[in-house]
Scaffold this motif. Structure first.
Motif, PDB file in Angstrom:
ATOM      1  N   MET A  14       0.905  -1.152  -0.045  1.00  0.00           N
ATOM      2  CA  MET A  14       0.070  -0.219  -0.142  1.00  0.00           C
ATOM      3  C   MET A  14       0.842   1.224   0.218  1.00  0.00           C
ATOM      4  O   MET A  14       0.661   2.165  -0.817  1.00  0.00           O
ATOM      5  N   ALA A  15       1.924   1.362   1.046  1.00  0.00           N
ATOM      6  CA  ALA A  15       2.680   2.439   0.956  1.00  0.00           C
ATOM      7  C   ALA A  15       3.466   2.799  -0.239  1.00  0.00           C
ATOM      8  O   ALA A  15       3.870   3.642  -0.851  1.00  0.00           O
ATOM      9  N   ASN A  16       4.160   1.554  -0.928  1.00  0.00           N
ATOM     10  CA  ASN A  16       4.565   1.803  -2.161  1.00  0.00           C
ATOM     11  C   ASN A  16       3.684   1.984  -3.424  1.00  0.00           C
ATOM     12  O   ASN A  16       4.288   2.968  -4.183  1.00  0.00           O
ATOM     13  N   ALA A  17       2.724   1.643  -3.362  1.00  0.00           N
ATOM     14  CA  ALA A  17       1.500   2.157  -4.360  1.00  0.00           C
ATOM     15  C   ALA A  17       1.301   3.775  -4.214  1.00  0.00           C
ATOM     16  O   ALA A  17       1.357   4.302  -5.462  1.00  0.00           O
ATOM     17  N   LEU A  18       1.222   4.179  -3.274  1.00  0.00           N
ATOM     18  CA  LEU A  18       1.119   5.590  -2.887  1.00  0.00           C
ATOM     19  C   LEU A  18       2.183   6.352  -3.625  1.00  0.00           C
ATOM     20  O   LEU A  18       2.216   7.419  -4.221  1.00  0.00           O
ATOM     21  N   ASP A  19       3.392   5.832  -3.174  1.00  0.00           N
ATOM     22  CA  ASP A  19       4.669   6.662  -3.708  1.00  0.00           C
ATOM     23  C   ASP A  19       4.932   6.519  -5.204  1.00  0.00           C
ATOM     24  O   ASP A  19       5.180   7.616  -6.039  1.00  0.00           O
ATOM     25  N   ILE A  20       4.570   5.407  -5.637  1.00  0.00           N
ATOM     26  CA  ILE A  20       4.650   5.280  -7.193  1.00  0.00           C
ATOM     27  C   ILE A  20       3.766   6.029  -7.988  1.00  0.00           C
ATOM     28  O   ILE A  20       4.202   6.589  -9.094  1.00  0.00           O
ATOM     29  N   ASN A  21       2.610   6.101  -7.526  1.00  0.00           N
ATOM     30  CA  ASN A  21       1.421   7.013  -8.205  1.00  0.00           C
ATOM     31  C   ASN A  21       1.097   8.146  -7.646  1.00  0.00           C
ATOM     32  O   ASN A  21      -0.011   8.546  -7.679  1.00  0.00           O
ATOM     33  N   ARG A  22       2.284   8.942  -7.293  1.00  0.00           N
ATOM     34  CA  ARG A  22       2.040  10.322  -6.735  1.00  0.00           C
ATOM     35  C   ARG A  22       1.195  11.271  -7.866  1.00  0.00           C
ATOM     36  O   ARG A  22       0.223  11.913  -7.369  1.00  0.00           O
ATOM     37  N   GLN A  23       1.559  11.197  -9.185  1.00  0.00           N
ATOM     38  CA  GLN A  23       1.083  12.137 -10.137  1.00  0.00           C
ATOM     39  C   GLN A  23      -0.460  11.652 -10.179  1.00  0.00           C
ATOM     40  O   GLN A  23      -1.303  12.527 -10.580  1.00  0.00           O
ATOM     41  N   ALA A  24      -0.667  10.454 -10.273  1.00  0.00           N
ATOM     42  CA  ALA A  24      -2.096  10.171 -10.451  1.00  0.00           C
ATOM     43  C   ALA A  24      -2.881  10.701  -9.420  1.00  0.00           C
ATOM     44  O   ALA A  24      -4.203  10.982  -9.692  1.00  0.00           O
ATOM     45  N   ILE A  25      -2.653  10.610  -8.297  1.00  0.00           N
ATOM     46  CA  ILE A  25      -3.188  11.036  -6.970  1.00  0.00           C
ATOM     47  C   ILE A  25      -3.502  12.382  -7.240  1.00  0.00           C
ATOM     48  O   ILE A  25      -4.404  13.185  -7.061  1.00  0.00           O
TER      49      ILE A  25
END
Length: 455
Positions: free
Chosen positions: A38-49
């Motif tokens: 979960m933590a990695n997913a947020l980090d990798i997908n910052r621009q989408a967020i």
């Protein structure tokens, strides 16, 4: 049409309820691996967020200009790289926390060979209904996953894109981790679903509302499901006549200005009349420079009205003492004693977070003993009342309840317990009547998990 919507909602809730049974027994290793994903997913997908959040902000700011959405709601909606960093840090802090499920809370021998264990367990299915704050999703999902609770999320329409993007990223990350049941986390998005969720007391074990006073009150008044939370955040700081004024300036400024749109921000400043002339002018100047409107009682107004640089100055009215502004507005009142300050706080406050600035040890104790609030601050800002700052990894919310959980609530607020009795054919009939066996009721130093492995 309406019936099919309700059926679809019920299906999601039932799926999550069933998943909760399996999730309660998932091992710590599996849960921690899923949290790291979960933590990695947020980090990798910052621009989408950030892109999804920008779409929400464009709509929200238009509504704010029309007066249909408050500035506080817009502020809570905003996501930045720093906020994403905070989400990631919160998840990784949850990984470090001890798994609360399956812990032996007490062990008691009822008789030789008959042993009773009190064991922690997840509550089950948690319903989270929230406004604006998209960061609620990773906060609560991480805590619920680690504690073994399934979760239904219902966010506000103002954060539709942000919530959906973050939720999808987190659920996809969890599903990459083998061992976590599918369907444990669900997201609902339409306005109609709120009332439907509130009616599902047969499935949902606890509701956690996060939002405005009116929003939380509405939730509490329209459901049979137990609710954990608070409606108001009317927080105070009392500056005593024995205060270190240097500390008082920094504490009061931080409590009001650091982030005004949150429930633990100071809304009323109480000042002992003996130090008001020395303390208030400089304090008012600091607040004025930050754009704070000052709503003063008669005594404080008289001190400030002739000072040239004080412009945002108005007379306080009765309702100010019980108002949560969530904005750069502060009510100010002079008091003649610590007793008057305590009386004012317990009368007008919301039992959320209240603080005192004093160097007198007896007054520190008196304030902490007599203030009926979930958090009491001694020479510190009210803004510290937060699950992350309290070392809980994150928080599911702040509760002013006096049962189950209180204050910033972490995983302990998502846990309950069950009793497990280990016997060998014993029956109650042997413990009643003239020749009844006696109970030993002897405390044991055992863990149920160890005993079950032995057997």
């Amino acid at each position: 049409m309406v019936r099919s919507m309700v059926t679809e909602i019920e299906a999601k809730v039932i799926e999550a309820k069933k998943a909760a049974i399996t999730l309660a027994s998932v091992s710590t290793d599996i849960k921690d691996r899923a949290l790291e994903e979960m933590a990695n997913a947020l980090d990798i997908n910052r621009q989408a967020i950030l892109s999804a959040n920008m779409r929400d902000l464009e709509v929200a700011e238009k509504l704010q200009r029309k007066g249909e959405l408050s500035q506080a709601m817009v502020d809570r909606l905003k996501i930045s790289d720093n906020k994403i960093d905070g989400m990631i840090a919160g998840i990784r802090d949850v990984i470090k926390l001890e798994d609360p499920a399956g812990r032996t809370l007490s062990a008691l021998e009822l008789d030789n060979g008959l042993e009773l264990y009190q064991v922690s367990c997840p509550i089950g299915l948690i319903g989270v209904i929230f406004e604006s704050r998209p960061d609620v999703v990773p906060q609560i999902m991480s805590l619920c996953l680690k504690s073994g609770n399934s979760t239904i999320f219902k966010g506000g329409s103002e954060a539709l894109n942000s919530n959906r993007t973050i939720f999808d990223l987190l659920v996809e990350a969890i599903e990459r981790s083998e061992g976590v049941p599918k369907g444990a986390f669900q997201l609902m998005e339409t306005r109609e679903e709120v009332m439907d969720v509130l009616a599902l007391d047969a499935y949902i074990d606890l509701l956690i509302p996060r939002g405005s006073n009116a929003f939380v009150k509405f939730i509490k008044e329209n459901t049979k499901i137990p609710v954990l939370g608070h409606a108001d955040g009317v927080c105070h700081v009392y500056v005593d006549d024995e205060a270190d004024l240097a500390k008082a300036y920094t504490i009061c400024f931080d409590a009001k200005v650091q982030y005004a749109a949150v429930c633990n921000a100071m809304e009323t400043l109480l000042i002992h009349e003996k130090v008001a002339e020395r303390f208030l002018p400089k304090m008012a100047q600091m607040l004025e420079s930050a754009g704070v409107e000052l709503r003063c009682d008669k005594g404080s107004f008289a001190i400030l009205e002739h000072i040239d640089f004080i412009e945002n100055l108005v007379h306080a009215v009765e309702e100010d003492w019980s108002t949560e502004y969530n904005d750069l507005i502060l009510s100010i009142k002079l008091v003649s004693s610590i007793e008057e300050a305590i009386e004012h706080i317990n009368t007008y406050g919301s039992h959320h977070t209240d603080g005192i600035v004093t160097e007198n040890q007896k007054k520190k104790k008196k304030f902490s003993d007599l203030i009926d609030s979930s958090s009491v601050m001694i020479n510190a800002s009210t803004r510290f009342a937060d699950g992350f700052r309290y070392g809980k990894g994150a928080e599911v919310g702040i509760s002013t309840n006096k049962i189950h959980a209180r204050g910033p609530v972490g995983m302990e607020g998502l846990m309950i317990y069950k009793y497990v009795l280990l016997g060998n054919g014993e029956k109650v009939a042997d413990y009643v009547g003239p020749s009844a066996r006696n109970f030993t009721h002897r405390k044991l130093d055992k863990l149920l998990s160890d005993v079950m492995m032995e057997k």
